[in-house]
Design a protein around this motif. Sequence first.
Motif, mmCIF file in Angstrom:
data_model
loop_
_atom_site.group_PDB
_atom_site.id
_atom_site.type_symbol
_atom_site.label_atom_id
_atom_site.label_comp_id
_atom_site.label_asym_id
_atom_site.label_seq_id
_atom_site.Cartn_x
_atom_site.Cartn_y
_atom_site.Cartn_z
ATOM 1 N N VAL A 1 11.029 5.354 -1.666
ATOM 2 C CA VAL A 1 9.740 4.949 -1.105
ATOM 3 C C VAL A 1 9.435 5.749 0.154
ATOM 4 O O VAL A 1 8.271 5.963 0.510
ATOM 5 C CB VAL A 1 9.715 3.437 -0.799
ATOM 6 N N VAL A 2 10.473 6.178 0.876
ATOM 7 C CA VAL A 2 10.305 7.063 2.025
ATOM 8 C C VAL A 2 11.286 8.219 1.873
ATOM 9 O O VAL A 2 12.299 8.114 1.183
ATOM 10 C CB VAL A 2 10.554 6.353 3.380
ATOM 11 N N THR A 3 10.989 9.324 2.544
ATOM 12 C CA THR A 3 11.920 10.441 2.612
ATOM 13 C C THR A 3 12.261 10.703 4.076
ATOM 14 O O THR A 3 11.638 10.143 4.975
ATOM 15 C CB THR A 3 11.323 11.708 1.976
ATOM 16 N N GLY A 4 13.268 11.549 4.287
ATOM 17 C CA GLY A 4 13.722 11.787 5.656
ATOM 18 C C GLY A 4 14.750 10.770 6.107
ATOM 19 O O GLY A 4 14.974 10.583 7.310
ATOM 20 N N LYS A 5 15.389 10.094 5.149
ATOM 21 C CA LYS A 5 16.402 9.080 5.459
ATOM 22 C C LYS A 5 17.709 9.755 5.894
ATOM 23 O O LYS A 5 17.914 10.941 5.623
ATOM 24 C CB LYS A 5 16.649 8.207 4.224
ATOM 25 N N PRO A 6 18.641 9.016 6.510
ATOM 26 C CA PRO A 6 19.953 9.587 6.823
ATOM 27 C C PRO A 6 20.670 9.976 5.524
ATOM 28 O O PRO A 6 20.483 9.342 4.486
ATOM 29 C CB PRO A 6 20.691 8.434 7.520
ATOM 30 N N GLU B 1 5.961 5.817 -6.139
ATOM 31 C CA GLU B 1 5.076 6.547 -7.046
ATOM 32 C C GLU B 1 3.620 6.437 -6.588
ATOM 33 O O GLU B 1 2.701 6.817 -7.326
ATOM 34 C CB GLU B 1 5.199 6.009 -8.479
ATOM 35 N N HIS B 2 3.418 5.917 -5.372
ATOM 36 C CA HIS B 2 2.045 5.698 -4.884
ATOM 37 C C HIS B 2 1.797 6.362 -3.534
ATOM 38 O O HIS B 2 0.878 7.178 -3.395
ATOM 39 C CB HIS B 2 1.772 4.199 -4.783
ATOM 40 N N ASP B 3 2.580 6.036 -2.525
ATOM 41 C CA ASP B 3 2.428 6.606 -1.188
ATOM 42 C C ASP B 3 3.807 6.622 -0.541
ATOM 43 O O ASP B 3 4.446 5.572 -0.393
ATOM 44 C CB ASP B 3 1.442 5.782 -0.362
ATOM 45 N N ILE B 4 4.256 7.809 -0.144
ATOM 46 C CA ILE B 4 5.640 8.011 0.297
ATOM 47 C C ILE B 4 5.659 8.520 1.735
ATOM 48 O O ILE B 4 5.494 9.723 1.984
ATOM 49 C CB ILE B 4 6.344 9.037 -0.635
ATOM 50 N N PRO B 5 5.872 7.649 2.719
ATOM 51 C CA PRO B 5 5.934 8.077 4.122
ATOM 52 C C PRO B 5 7.176 8.909 4.427
ATOM 53 O O PRO B 5 8.130 8.966 3.642
ATOM 54 C CB PRO B 5 5.950 6.755 4.898
ATOM 55 N N ASN C 1 0.804 -1.224 0.000
ATOM 56 C CA ASN C 1 0.000 0.000 0.000
ATOM 57 C C ASN C 1 0.836 1.273 0.000
ATOM 58 O O ASN C 1 0.295 2.373 0.058
ATOM 59 C CB ASN C 1 -0.925 -0.001 1.222
ATOM 60 N N ILE C 2 2.170 1.117 -0.038
ATOM 61 C CA ILE C 2 3.056 2.262 -0.178
ATOM 62 C C ILE C 2 3.962 2.020 -1.390
ATOM 63 O O ILE C 2 4.012 0.909 -1.913
ATOM 64 C CB ILE C 2 3.905 2.518 1.080
ATOM 65 N N GLY C 3 4.669 3.030 -1.831
ATOM 66 C CA GLY C 3 5.560 2.895 -2.976
ATOM 67 C C GLY C 3 6.019 4.259 -3.439
ATOM 68 O O GLY C 3 5.332 5.268 -3.200
#
Length: 433
Positions: free
Chosen positions: A188-193, A151-155, A147-149
């Motif tokens: 798929v996510v942002t805010g990574k190190p 190009e779909h949903d980026i936490p 349900n995330i991805g």
Amino acid sequence: MTIATTAKGDKKPTAKRGMMENVLEQFNTAADKINLHPSIRKILSITNNELIVHFPVKMDNGDVEIFTGYRVQHNNALGPYKGGLRYHPTVDIDAARALAMWMTWKTSLAGLPYGGGKGGIQLDPSLYSKNELERITRRFTFALADNIGPEHDIPAPDVNTNAQTMAWMADTYMSTRPPAERSANQHVVTGKPAGSGGLEGRDRATGYGVYLSIKFWAEYNKLDLNGKKYIVQGFGNVGYWASHFLEKEGAKLVAVQDAFGSIQNQEGLNVEDLFNYSRENSGSIVDFLNSKPLDSKDFFGVDCDICIPAALGNQITEKNAHTIKAKLIAEGANGPTNVEGEKILLERGVVIIPDILCNSGGVVGSYFEWLQNRNGELWMLDEVMAKLDKKLKESFNKVYAYSESKSMDMRTAAYCIAIERIAQAYVQRGIFP
């Protein structure tokens, strides 16, 4: 082996009370102002998708606990769902709905190719070890994987989650993809190190945006921030960085409140010293050198020029709005002021820089990180900060001008701009089928 049916420290949520009612009233007020088409109003009043997952995790002592996680996807008319994941006892489906809706308005206002989503896990992370939090995060990511991805949903990070949380999520998600696709799913996510695909400066982006909003407002009103007194509720990532940049302008931090208590000093609290103290004391600001304890119920009544609520929602209400002495409120948190409290403040002439504008530096920074990963680029800190400055100034100028031309408060102006952009997308594309 024993199985616990609820996570440690779970309690009845309180901070989210009324958040959904607040965001809907704010939305409807703006929708009335722009005569939003009834069909589009119906669509934007509800969420697209709501996911609730229950998953087991083995604790360090061998016991198994069952956790409940949420992800709400409000709207994606402008692009992929975008929004944070928080770890907090107040997380539930209603809180996630309200926060997801706020993200839709925030990304639209910022002119980003995103929609809005939000979620998290109902738990108190201070009750778990780092190893336990890693297993909880990885298991939650696995449950969300379809349900995330990118190009779909980026936490992204939110309350009580951070770059480490996002690194665990990215690694887990990429592990579920076919080998040839793994490196292409880093965003798929942002805010990574920064060393794991993250953006230089993403850690300070939200707080920097709060600071810039205050600075832009002061410039419009020909005010010098040097010597101005401000108070901050929440001294985490957002509260610290906003204070860091304000102190460089000569402003004085005179009171701080966190989950452990409240302190004050009308002569000013040193921001860096307080930050270092809190890190050495499990995040607590209590008993900081050269500070006096302050009853938490009196925090918002401290004499100051600027108030920055940067903790949780519904902190400024009809119960304390009349005590606020600040002339400017810069919303670092999402939904910190409820509708009744805002009415009192506006009647008293207090200016509110709304959350969807004031704290949008975080999602703008996330967009930059997403682009960086997507294009295989590497941006330097000075380049990132310059891009943030330009993007956030464009948003502020747009809202301030709309507010002045229509003689309305800044929140309603921001909502009108955000909703009009989404409405235009529906008008141009039509509604399937």
